[in-house]
Design a protein around this motif. Sequence first.
Motif, short mmCIF file in Angstrom:
data_model
loop_
_atom_site.label_atom_id
_atom_site.label_comp_id
_atom_site.label_asym_id
_atom_site.label_seq_id
_atom_site.Cartn_x
_atom_site.Cartn_y
_atom_site.Cartn_z
N ILE A 90 0.84 -1.21 0.00
CA ILE A 90 0.00 0.00 0.00
C ILE A 90 0.87 1.26 0.00
CG2 ILE A 90 -1.71 1.32 1.35
CD1 ILE A 90 -2.74 -1.48 2.32
N ILE A 91 1.98 1.22 0.76
CA ILE A 91 2.88 2.37 0.75
C ILE A 91 4.11 2.02 -0.09
CG2 ILE A 91 2.10 3.30 2.97
CD1 ILE A 91 4.57 2.08 4.27
N ILE A 115 8.17 2.12 -1.50
CA ILE A 115 9.41 1.69 -0.86
C ILE A 115 10.14 2.85 -0.17
CG2 ILE A 115 10.78 1.96 -2.96
CD1 ILE A 115 12.32 -0.54 -2.16
N ASP A 116 10.01 4.10 -0.74
CA ASP A 116 10.72 5.22 -0.11
C ASP A 116 10.02 5.67 1.19
OD1 ASP A 116 8.69 5.90 -1.76
OD2 ASP A 116 9.61 7.72 -2.56
N ILE A 117 8.68 5.59 1.22
CA ILE A 117 7.95 5.90 2.46
C ILE A 117 8.32 4.84 3.52
CG2 ILE A 117 5.67 6.26 3.52
CD1 ILE A 117 6.21 8.22 1.28
N GLU A 118 8.35 3.57 3.10
CA GLU A 118 8.74 2.48 3.99
C GLU A 118 10.10 2.76 4.62
OE1 GLU A 118 9.97 -0.94 1.86
OE2 GLU A 118 10.28 -2.18 3.65
N ALA A 119 11.07 3.15 3.77
CA ALA A 119 12.44 3.39 4.26
C ALA A 119 12.45 4.51 5.29
CB ALA A 119 13.36 3.73 3.08
N ILE A 120 11.65 5.58 5.04
CA ILE A 120 11.61 6.72 5.98
C ILE A 120 10.98 6.30 7.30
CG2 ILE A 120 10.55 8.99 6.38
CD1 ILE A 120 10.89 9.44 3.29
N LEU A 121 9.89 5.51 7.23
CA LEU A 121 9.22 5.07 8.45
C LEU A 121 10.13 4.18 9.29
CD1 LEU A 121 5.60 4.32 7.14
CD2 LEU A 121 6.34 6.23 8.57
N TYR A 122 10.79 3.20 8.64
CA TYR A 122 11.71 2.32 9.38
C TYR A 122 12.84 3.15 9.99
CZ TYR A 122 9.90 -2.28 7.85
OH TYR A 122 9.16 -3.40 7.66
N LEU A 123 13.35 4.14 9.23
CA LEU A 123 14.44 4.98 9.74
C LEU A 123 13.99 5.71 11.00
CD1 LEU A 123 17.22 6.36 9.50
CD2 LEU A 123 16.17 8.06 8.00
N ALA A 124 12.77 6.30 10.94
CA ALA A 124 12.24 7.02 12.11
C ALA A 124 12.10 6.06 13.29
CB ALA A 124 10.89 7.64 11.76
N LEU A 125 11.56 4.86 13.05
CA LEU A 125 11.40 3.89 14.13
C LEU A 125 12.75 3.46 14.69
CD1 LEU A 125 8.48 1.65 12.79
CD2 LEU A 125 8.43 3.17 14.77
N ASP A 126 13.73 3.25 13.80
CA ASP A 126 15.07 2.86 14.26
C ASP A 126 15.68 3.96 15.12
OD1 ASP A 126 15.34 0.29 13.30
OD2 ASP A 126 16.11 0.92 11.35
N LEU A 127 15.50 5.21 14.72
CA LEU A 127 16.05 6.32 15.50
C LEU A 127 15.42 6.36 16.89
CD1 LEU A 127 16.25 9.21 12.85
CD2 LEU A 127 18.15 8.10 14.05
N VAL A 128 14.08 6.18 16.95
CA VAL A 128 13.39 6.25 18.23
C VAL A 128 13.75 5.05 19.11
CG1 VAL A 128 11.12 6.15 19.35
CG2 VAL A 128 11.48 7.63 17.36
N THR A 129 13.66 3.83 18.55
CA THR A 129 13.82 2.63 19.38
C THR A 129 15.28 2.33 19.71
OG1 THR A 129 13.83 1.24 17.41
CG2 THR A 129 11.72 1.50 18.55
N LYS A 130 16.22 2.88 18.92
CA LYS A 130 17.63 2.56 19.17
C LYS A 130 18.39 3.76 19.72
CE LYS A 130 17.36 -1.39 16.23
NZ LYS A 130 15.96 -1.18 15.79
N ILE A 131 18.49 4.84 18.95
CA ILE A 131 19.26 5.99 19.43
C ILE A 131 18.51 6.67 20.59
CG2 ILE A 131 20.46 8.11 18.78
CD1 ILE A 131 21.43 5.73 17.19
N GLY A 132 17.23 7.02 20.37
CA GLY A 132 16.45 7.69 21.41
C GLY A 132 16.39 6.86 22.69
N PHE A 133 16.08 5.56 22.54
CA PHE A 133 15.99 4.66 23.68
C PHE A 133 17.33 4.58 24.42
CE2 PHE A 133 16.36 0.34 25.44
CZ PHE A 133 15.31 0.37 26.33
N GLY A 134 18.42 4.49 23.66
CA GLY A 134 19.76 4.41 24.25
C GLY A 134 20.08 5.64 25.08
N LEU A 135 19.75 6.82 24.55
CA LEU A 135 20.00 8.07 25.28
C LEU A 135 19.15 8.12 26.55
CD1 LEU A 135 20.16 10.67 22.37
CD2 LEU A 135 22.04 9.87 23.82
N TYR A 136 17.88 7.66 26.43
CA TYR A 136 16.97 7.69 27.58
C TYR A 136 17.50 6.77 28.70
CZ TYR A 136 12.79 6.96 30.39
OH TYR A 136 11.91 6.86 31.43
#
Lengths: 187, 187, 187
Positions: free
Chosen positions: C158-159, C161-182
């Motif tokens: 439905i979405i 490939i470029d939207i998919e890449a952006i969404l995964y990137l945002a999720l990776d940033l939140v769950t990995k970098i953001g989570f790590g800093l927290y």
Amino acid sequence: MFAFIENRSYRKNMFSSHVFVSYLTTISYFVMALALATVPAENGQSIYWTRWLFYIGSCSILTLDIATTAKKPNSRKAEVIVFTALTMFCGFLASIIITVDRWWFFGLSTAAYIGTLYTLFKPSNEGSYNISSIMWFVLLTWSLFPVVWVLAPTGFGIIAIDIEAILYLALDLVTKIGFGLYISSMH
Amino acid sequence: MFAFIENRSYRKNMFSSHVFVSYLTTISYFVMALALATVPAENGQSIYWTRWLFYIGSCSILTLDIATTAKKPNSRKAEVIVFTALTMFCGFLASIIITVDRWWFFGLSTAAYIGTLYTLFKPSNEGSYNISSIMWFVLLTWSLFPVVWVLAPTGFGIIAIDIEAILYLALDLVTKIGFGLYISSMH
Amino acid sequence: MFAFIENRSYRKNMFSSHVFVSYLTTISYFVMALALATVPAENGQSIYWTRWLFYIGSCSILTLDIATTAKKPNSRKAEVIVFTALTMFCGFLASIIITVDRWWFFGLSTAAYIGTLYTLFKPSNEGSYNISSIMWFVLLTWSLFPVVWVLAPTGFGIIAIDIEAILYLALDLVTKIGFGLYISSMH
């Protein structure tokens, strides 16, 4: 031979590292001797990239053995294992990729290797101590692997594939068999 | 079922080995049912080599469970896991390679299997004990896997692929589901 | 950055989880940036299935970190690692298979994900406690990964490939970098 040595030595109740290192290296050399799963390099010679996958196992066991001998705490041991595995995994990616992009993975592998050395060499305040002779031995002999990689068809292709094989064999003998005998004789 | 049993049993605070063994075996059978990633044998029938990759996980968990039940020290547990994983890994190489060279890896797999059995059976001086019935059960049922391998298209091709599938299924049921129920009922 | 933070923080003697999570994610993005080893989806766009193999490593380390913070016993930690690894492994199979059969593995992956959450959320009687905010953060952000998977070319397409890449990137940033800093700021 190592099964025999480790069974009767003072290391009786320790993990038989060198049995598994030798065993994994044996499988690795069988796979290479049969020339299974190679890729052609830019200069037409074959790249035996499987070597690096087996190093993930054998070299992780070796660095765990070194960290145990240096009485590092468990969290450091885990870090050393993961750093070593990542060094070899990026070495595998750098070897299986034949385009110029392989150098990115060579760089990432180098970063993980520096992490391995840093974790091993860094003095720790909780009773661990540096066993300098082993550390320097590792630093000097292990660092020759990337040198061979750069000179061989995997890198700039300055040395031929048969010279590469002989150099890796010599390094494997020194860092695995020789090192195992030295560690066993220490105890 | 095992998630339910292990949740309410005395094993509540132990690692839920049999949940993961069943889960891994389920993935393995899905992959084989869909006939993904098979290679043709010399006699033209398909070789389902993926089975052996999943055994690396499931059988390592099983032998860890056995070593834990036999109260082996941690270094022995680690050895049993690595020996089992190497047995299955060489079994994978022996299955994916269709030339006569596969027998080298059959030999290496056998060596690692002997290592697994030796580590499990060897009495230890620090309070571990042999739980003979489980040990003999493992020795007798697990040793039938290489027999099927030799008779099936992976080896000499004496039995057909459908007989091979039925025999492996029966062995999987006995060594994984049956064994799990037996261990759970023991506690 | 995480190497620096974890080296000087109170976590000095703990396993440097976030160094390795960032490092593994870096390799993963390099492999995807170079478009290595992709398969074509039914709608003709590329599927970057390698992402899920790297998640096996990085997400197992993350859930181990969460279980450690929640003071779970060792057997629970081991279960959380294996459940997470199996979730990502089935995600890999669901992504590399382009036929309708991929949904079987999507289902198996979901089952293992429920196992991960159940093991993390289940209160334990031996002194472990729930750190609710982290748990709910994981539940809400991690559960968006399969949503993206279903909407992207890997699922219903439905979405794009470029939207998919952006969404995964945002999720990776939140769950990995953001989570790590927290997590680092918590200690």
